[in-house]
Design a protein around this motif. Structure first.
Motif, PDB file in Angstrom:
ATOM      1  N   ALA A 176       0.881  -1.331   0.011  1.00  0.00           N
ATOM      2  CA  ALA A 176      -0.014  -0.129   0.055  1.00  0.00           C
ATOM      3  C   ALA A 176       0.954   1.367   0.028  1.00  0.00           C
ATOM      4  N   LEU A 177       1.906   1.189   0.756  1.00  0.00           N
ATOM      5  CA  LEU A 177       2.721   2.510   0.664  1.00  0.00           C
ATOM      6  C   LEU A 177       3.530   2.561  -0.538  1.00  0.00           C
ATOM      7  N   ALA A 178       3.865   1.377  -1.040  1.00  0.00           N
ATOM      8  CA  ALA A 178       4.979   1.426  -2.349  1.00  0.00           C
ATOM      9  C   ALA A 178       3.837   2.010  -3.406  1.00  0.00           C
ATOM     10  N   ILE A 179       2.671   1.973  -3.421  1.00  0.00           N
ATOM     11  CA  ILE A 179       2.078   2.113  -4.473  1.00  0.00           C
ATOM     12  C   ILE A 179       1.060   3.211  -4.423  1.00  0.00           C
ATOM     13  N   GLU A 180       1.408   3.924  -3.058  1.00  0.00           N
ATOM     14  CA  GLU A 180       0.557   5.326  -2.761  1.00  0.00           C
ATOM     15  C   GLU A 180      -0.949   4.818  -2.703  1.00  0.00           C
ATOM     16  N   ALA A 181      -1.272   3.759  -1.711  1.00  0.00           N
ATOM     17  CA  ALA A 181      -2.658   3.544  -1.953  1.00  0.00           C
ATOM     18  C   ALA A 181      -3.560   4.795  -1.045  1.00  0.00           C
ATOM     19  N   GLU A 182      -4.591   4.958  -1.530  1.00  0.00           N
ATOM     20  CA  GLU A 182      -5.536   5.785  -1.039  1.00  0.00           C
ATOM     21  C   GLU A 182      -6.170   5.082   0.600  1.00  0.00           C
ATOM     22  N   SER A 183      -6.267   3.857   0.377  1.00  0.00           N
ATOM     23  CA  SER A 183      -6.500   3.321   1.630  1.00  0.00           C
ATOM     24  C   SER A 183      -6.301   1.621   1.703  1.00  0.00           C
ATOM     25  N   LEU A 184      -6.073   1.172   3.022  1.00  0.00           N
ATOM     26  CA  LEU A 184      -5.723  -0.133   3.125  1.00  0.00           C
ATOM     27  C   LEU A 184      -6.798  -0.873   3.974  1.00  0.00           C
ATOM     28  N   LEU A 185      -7.402  -1.871   3.305  1.00  0.00           N
ATOM     29  CA  LEU A 185      -8.596  -2.639   3.904  1.00  0.00           C
ATOM     30  C   LEU A 185      -8.148  -3.758   4.419  1.00  0.00           C
ATOM     31  N   LEU A 186      -8.237  -4.031   5.811  1.00  0.00           N
ATOM     32  CA  LEU A 186      -7.893  -5.183   6.605  1.00  0.00           C
ATOM     33  C   LEU A 186      -9.188  -5.974   6.973  1.00  0.00           C
ATOM     34  N   PRO A 237      -3.406   7.170   4.052  1.00  0.00           N
ATOM     35  CA  PRO A 237      -3.969   8.271   4.377  1.00  0.00           C
ATOM     36  C   PRO A 237      -5.253   7.465   5.308  1.00  0.00           C
ATOM     37  N   SER A 238      -5.775   6.573   4.924  1.00  0.00           N
ATOM     38  CA  SER A 238      -6.798   5.638   5.730  1.00  0.00           C
ATOM     39  C   SER A 238      -6.703   4.060   5.703  1.00  0.00           C
ATOM     40  N   VAL A 239      -6.936   3.703   6.911  1.00  0.00           N
ATOM     41  CA  VAL A 239      -6.919   2.177   6.983  1.00  0.00           C
ATOM     42  C   VAL A 239      -8.406   1.745   7.556  1.00  0.00           C
ATOM     43  N   GLN A 240      -8.821   0.546   6.753  1.00  0.00           N
ATOM     44  CA  GLN A 240     -10.029   0.374   7.685  1.00  0.00           C
ATOM     45  C   GLN A 240     -10.061  -1.254   7.836  1.00  0.00           C
ATOM     46  N   ILE A 241     -10.878  -1.571   9.011  1.00  0.00           N
ATOM     47  CA  ILE A 241     -10.999  -2.908   9.484  1.00  0.00           C
ATOM     48  C   ILE A 241     -12.501  -3.225   9.257  1.00  0.00           C
ATOM     49  N   VAL A 242     -12.573  -4.283   8.262  1.00  0.00           N
ATOM     50  CA  VAL A 242     -13.735  -4.451   7.493  1.00  0.00           C
ATOM     51  C   VAL A 242     -14.058  -6.147   7.815  1.00  0.00           C
ATOM     52  N   ASP A 243     -15.376  -6.357   7.578  1.00  0.00           N
ATOM     53  CA  ASP A 243     -15.729  -7.794   7.218  1.00  0.00           C
ATOM     54  C   ASP A 243     -15.476  -8.022   5.861  1.00  0.00           C
ATOM     55  N   ASP A 244     -15.781  -9.612   5.363  1.00  0.00           N
ATOM     56  CA  ASP A 244     -15.804  -9.744   3.914  1.00  0.00           C
ATOM     57  C   ASP A 244     -16.853  -9.139   3.006  1.00  0.00           C
ATOM     58  N   THR A 245     -17.715  -8.102   3.572  1.00  0.00           N
ATOM     59  CA  THR A 245     -18.601  -7.588   2.655  1.00  0.00           C
ATOM     60  C   THR A 245     -17.797  -5.974   2.347  1.00  0.00           C
ATOM     61  N   LEU A 246     -16.724  -5.728   2.743  1.00  0.00           N
ATOM     62  CA  LEU A 246     -15.970  -4.862   2.952  1.00  0.00           C
ATOM     63  C   LEU A 246     -16.302  -3.295   3.537  1.00  0.00           C
ATOM     64  N   GLY A 248     -17.091  -1.906   7.445  1.00  0.00           N
ATOM     65  CA  GLY A 248     -16.537  -1.555   8.745  1.00  0.00           C
ATOM     66  C   GLY A 248     -16.142  -0.159   9.190  1.00  0.00           C
ATOM     67  N   THR A 249     -14.872  -0.241   9.754  1.00  0.00           N
ATOM     68  CA  THR A 249     -14.559   1.029  10.581  1.00  0.00           C
ATOM     69  C   THR A 249     -13.411   1.802   9.672  1.00  0.00           C
ATOM     70  N   THR A 250     -13.332   2.913   9.591  1.00  0.00           N
ATOM     71  CA  THR A 250     -12.379   3.702   8.819  1.00  0.00           C
ATOM     72  C   THR A 250     -11.595   4.380   9.962  1.00  0.00           C
ATOM     73  N   ILE A 251     -10.218   4.083   9.905  1.00  0.00           N
ATOM     74  CA  ILE A 251      -9.345   4.829  10.965  1.00  0.00           C
ATOM     75  C   ILE A 251      -8.657   5.898  10.299  1.00  0.00           C
ATOM     76  N   VAL A 252      -8.555   7.032  10.538  1.00  0.00           N
ATOM     77  CA  VAL A 252      -8.089   8.247  10.002  1.00  0.00           C
ATOM     78  C   VAL A 252      -7.067   9.050  11.020  1.00  0.00           C
ATOM     79  N   GLY A 253      -6.125   9.733  10.535  1.00  0.00           N
ATOM     80  CA  GLY A 253      -5.663  10.629  11.167  1.00  0.00           C
ATOM     81  C   GLY A 253      -6.416  11.591  11.802  1.00  0.00           C
ATOM     82  N   CYS A 254      -6.061  12.348  13.027  1.00  0.00           N
ATOM     83  CA  CYS A 254      -6.957  13.360  13.604  1.00  0.00           C
ATOM     84  C   CYS A 254      -7.112  14.653  12.613  1.00  0.00           C
ATOM     85  N   GLN A 255      -6.132  14.842  11.845  1.00  0.00           N
ATOM     86  CA  GLN A 255      -6.280  15.832  10.865  1.00  0.00           C
ATOM     87  C   GLN A 255      -7.152  15.611   9.602  1.00  0.00           C
ATOM     88  N   ALA A 256      -7.309  14.224   9.454  1.00  0.00           N
ATOM     89  CA  ALA A 256      -7.988  13.913   8.042  1.00  0.00           C
ATOM     90  C   ALA A 256      -9.285  14.233   8.000  1.00  0.00           C
TER      91      ALA A 256
END
Length: 265
Positions: A176-186, A237-246, A248-256
């Motif tokens: 995700a970092l290497a390709i500058e992803a907008e978001s990472l979904l776990l 920029p954002s990381v999301q913890i989701v289920d298999d329907t994608l 869930g919860t988006t985690i962002v920095g306080c300034q985002a």
């Protein structure tokens, strides 16, 4: 962990990390969400581990295995079994399911075009476990530009061709970092962070830290959110913890700003 360096580009990339338990129970909603993301112009990369399948293979060959600090200690005897399980079983099955759902996908691992160039994390402690030094983004972008989904197994390789087992969250975050992803979904077996019985749609680092201190977040969710915060700190920029329907919860920095909430998928 690599530090995110933003450059101007028009590609919109999303990395989806599938854990072992999630891999073995994907439903039609998962594939439909992938297609929806593609229609919206996102380029999708999937990374995966395969813990349950690896456990079965190791047990069948009577090879002992244990986890230390969230990392599977991988002996010389185990690495070949881990490699063949991920590359030979788990990866092609997932690619087949994607193709069958109408999503063009191709299976990859660290050996393909030196995709995940790696070194030993700490051979004395973890054995044949790697840390990523370089991601072949040229290869990934070539594939992504054809609207094909790269499906990456968590096997890296040294420059002299030694296979190394790499933690699934590590592969996902480094890609995700290497390709500058907008978001990472776990993708996990729960629909995000639940506080007092209610799933949260969007949260900040400070809120998570308070919930951990107050023991509203506990058990297996703690390493998940700590891993997500590490990705945010590195620059995703954002990381999301989701289920298999994608969902869930988006985690962002306080300034985002709320520019990419779970509702967008």
């Amino acid at each position: 962990m690599t530090t995110f360096k933003s450059t101007h580009h028009t590609a919109r990339n999303i990395v989806i990390k599938l854990g072992g338990s999630a891999l073995e129970g994907l439903n039609s909603a998962f594939f439909q969400k992938i297609q929806a993301l593609q229609r919206e112009g996102y380029r999708v990369i999937i990374t995966h581990g395969g813990g349950p399948a690896i456990n079965r293979t190791l047990a069948a060959h009577q090879v002992a295995s244990h986890v230390l600090h969230g990392i599977r200690v991988t002996t010389a005897e185990a690495i070949d079994l881990v490699k063949t399980t991920l590359i030979g079983q788990v990866n092609p099955l997932l690619v087949h399911e994607l193709n069958r759902a109408g999503i063009e996908a191709i299976g990859l691992n660290g050996f393909d075009g030196q995709l995940l160039e790696s070194t030993f994390l700490d051979e004395a402690i973890y054995g044949y476990v790697g840390q990523i030094k370089k991601v072949n983004t040229k290869l990934l972008n070539t594939i992504l530009n054809t609207n094909i989904v790269p499906v990456i197994a968590c096997i890296g390789t040294t420059t002299d061709g030694q296979a190394l087992n790499i933690n699934g969250d590590t592969v996902a975050s480094e890609v995700a970092l290497a390709i500058e992803a907008e978001s990472l979904l776990l993708v996990t077996d729960v629909a995000g962070i639940r506080i007092e019985g209610q799933y949260q749609q969007q949260v900040t680092k400070s809120a998570i830290e308070k919930w951990i201190a107050d023991e509203h977040i506990y058990g297996g969710m703690i390493p998940k959110v700590q891993g997500a915060l590490a990705c945010l700190a590195a620059g995703i920029p954002s990381v999301q913890i989701v289920d298999d329907t994608l969902t869930g919860t988006t985690i962002v920095g306080c300034q985002a700003l709320t520019q990419f909430s779970h509702n967008s998928i």
